[in-house]
Write a protein that holds these residues in place. Structure first.
Motif, PDB file in Angstrom:
ATOM      1  N   THR A   1      -8.343  -6.039   6.895  1.00 34.49           N
ATOM      2  CA  THR A   1      -8.766  -7.238   6.163  1.00 34.49           C
ATOM      3  C   THR A   1      -8.076  -8.514   6.619  1.00 34.49           C
TER       4      THR A   1
ATOM      5  N   PRO B   1       0.848  -1.203   0.000  1.00 37.97           N
ATOM      6  CA  PRO B   1       0.000   0.000   0.000  1.00 37.97           C
ATOM      7  C   PRO B   1       0.873   1.238   0.000  1.00 37.97           C
TER       8      PRO B   1
ATOM      9  N   VAL C   1      -2.635  -4.426   5.896  1.00 46.38           N
ATOM     10  CA  VAL C   1      -3.448  -4.626   4.695  1.00 46.38           C
ATOM     11  C   VAL C   1      -4.859  -4.128   4.988  1.00 46.38           C
ATOM     12  N   THR C   2      -5.320  -3.165   4.219  1.00 41.14           N
ATOM     13  CA  THR C   2      -6.641  -2.586   4.434  1.00 41.14           C
ATOM     14  C   THR C   2      -7.403  -2.526   3.121  1.00 41.14           C
ATOM     15  N   GLY C   3      -8.711  -2.305   3.243  1.00 45.98           N
ATOM     16  CA  GLY C   3      -9.568  -2.141   2.081  1.00 45.98           C
ATOM     17  C   GLY C   3     -10.579  -1.041   2.325  1.00 45.98           C
ATOM     18  N   PRO C   4     -11.362  -0.715   1.317  1.00 44.97           N
ATOM     19  CA  PRO C   4     -12.395   0.315   1.503  1.00 44.97           C
ATOM     20  C   PRO C   4     -13.380  -0.090   2.597  1.00 44.97           C
TER      21      PRO C   4
ATOM     22  N   ARG D   1     -10.880   3.195   6.428  1.00 41.67           N
ATOM     23  CA  ARG D   1     -10.308   1.963   5.892  1.00 41.67           C
ATOM     24  C   ARG D   1     -10.722   0.799   6.793  1.00 41.67           C
ATOM     25  N   SER D   2     -10.831  -0.376   6.206  1.00 36.94           N
ATOM     26  CA  SER D   2     -11.227  -1.573   6.933  1.00 36.94           C
ATOM     27  C   SER D   2     -10.063  -2.556   6.967  1.00 36.94           C
TER      28      SER D   2
END
Length: 352
Positions: free
Chosen positions: A175, A85, A119-122, A172-173
């Motif tokens: 994961t 990221p 590690v993240t996601g929307p 951010r979420s």
């Protein structure tokens, strides 16, 4: 290995020093070139590119010696690694530049996610940058503000239950790991907090809050001519020496645009938006809930229009602003006390 040559310039290549001496070979590109791609003469240390490639292919296909049987070899050319990221930075603190721009105020893409590589996601989060959130009153513990999006990043401060935080960028979420599903939120002036951990079996830390409103509670003293001095000054920057934007008077209401800062001498400064509710407008029925006020709020951008001094008591000055709810309670209490005093004065004295 010779490099490609695009013109007729002469190039020289030097090999490493060997026991037989330092070997030097030069060639020219074009007619008369003495470089042989198929040469193979170990005594003269001449190796053409063609035979070197054949040797390389044989080495790759050769069986692994017994000494290397326990070693694992991977051809990295055929490996697919996840993209790291991007590490996005934002200016430290809340100091403004010489052009009046607060770092991170107008660019939500400049939020630092820290250096832990989480590690993240929307995230599915209803808030937007500059939205206000309140730490849940029933949380029972302080909300930790960490340096980055990772839960392993350094802690930089705490926020008590009932206090407000302002969103700085997109949520951010997480994961991976035990905290999978936790929603992390960047806040101003810096740092990240956990907004909602219900998907990971934890509590919901933040609830939506309205924009903080502050009422002017200070009245300037009268001068020798019986006239009041200037009211509370709104300036362009947090610096007290910057240009004047407008003047506020007792009873006027402003909306907070961002976190307060404390100057080295102890003066508390606050950014405010362009939305100003004058006391005269409130007396004319244009206060909260009136159509006129709704139109003003909808046209306001939420960006900083100026800075005011909230509290100067540390340097012997007055308190200029209080939250609207607190100011209204204080004003009602004063009115109630005045009414009681007037009633006592009107009561007839008992006959002797």
């Amino acid at each position: 290995m010779p490099a490609d040559v695009d013109d007729g310039s002469e190039l020289s290549f030097h090999s490493d020093a060997h026991s037989e001496g330092h070997c030097k070979e030069s060639f020219t590109n074009g007619q008369g070139s003495n470089f042989n791609v198929v040469a193979w003469c170990p005594d003269a240390q001449e190796y053409g590119i063609y035979n070197l490639l054949i040797c390389r292919d044989s080495v790759v296909q050769a069986e692994k010696p017994e000494e290397l049987s326990n070693l694992k070899v991977v051809e990295t050319r055929f490996c697919k690694f996840p993209e790291e990221p991007p590490i996005r930075r934002r200016g430290a603190g809340v100091a403004r530049g010489t052009n009046g721009h607060t770092p991170g105020e107008d660019d939500e893409d400049c939020i630092s996610e820290g250096d832990h590589g989480e590690v993240t996601g929307p995230a599915s989060w209803s808030g937007r940058p500059r939205s206000w959130w309140r730490v849940h009153n029933q949380l029972g513990e302080d909300l930790l503000v960490r340096e980055g999006v990772s839960l392993r990043s350094a802690q930089i401060r705490r926020v008590a239950p009932g206090e407000l935080v302002q969103q700085a960028g997109l949520a951010r979420s997480l994961t991976q790991g035990n905290a999978k599903g936790c929603i992390r939120l960047p806040v101003r002036p810096s740092g990240w907090v956990t907004a909602d951990a219900t998907k990971a079996g934890g509590p919901k830390y933040l609830v939506r809050a309205s924009v903080p409103r502050w009422r002017v509670v200070w009245s300037p003293p009268e001068n020798r001519n019986g006239k009041q001095e200037t009211g509370v000054i709104v300036r362009e920057e947090e610096d007290l020496a910057t240009a004047e934007v407008t003047v506020l008077h007792r009873g006027d209401v402003v909306e907070q645009a961002g976190p307060c800062i404390t100057l080295p001498e102890g003066i508390v400064r606050m950014p405010v938006t362009a939305t100003i509710i004058r006391r005269a407008d409130q007396e004319n029925g244009e206060g909260d809930g009136a159509n006129g006020h709704h139109e003003k709020r909808s046209s306001a951008s939420g960006k900083t229009a100026g800075w005011v001094t909230v509290d100067a008591s540390m340097v012997g000055g007055p308190i200029f602003f209080k939250p609207v709810s607190e100011a209204d309670r204080s004003e009602k209490m004063q009115q109630h006390q005045q009414q009681q005093q007037q009633q006592r004065r009107r009561r007839p004295k008992a006959a002797p």
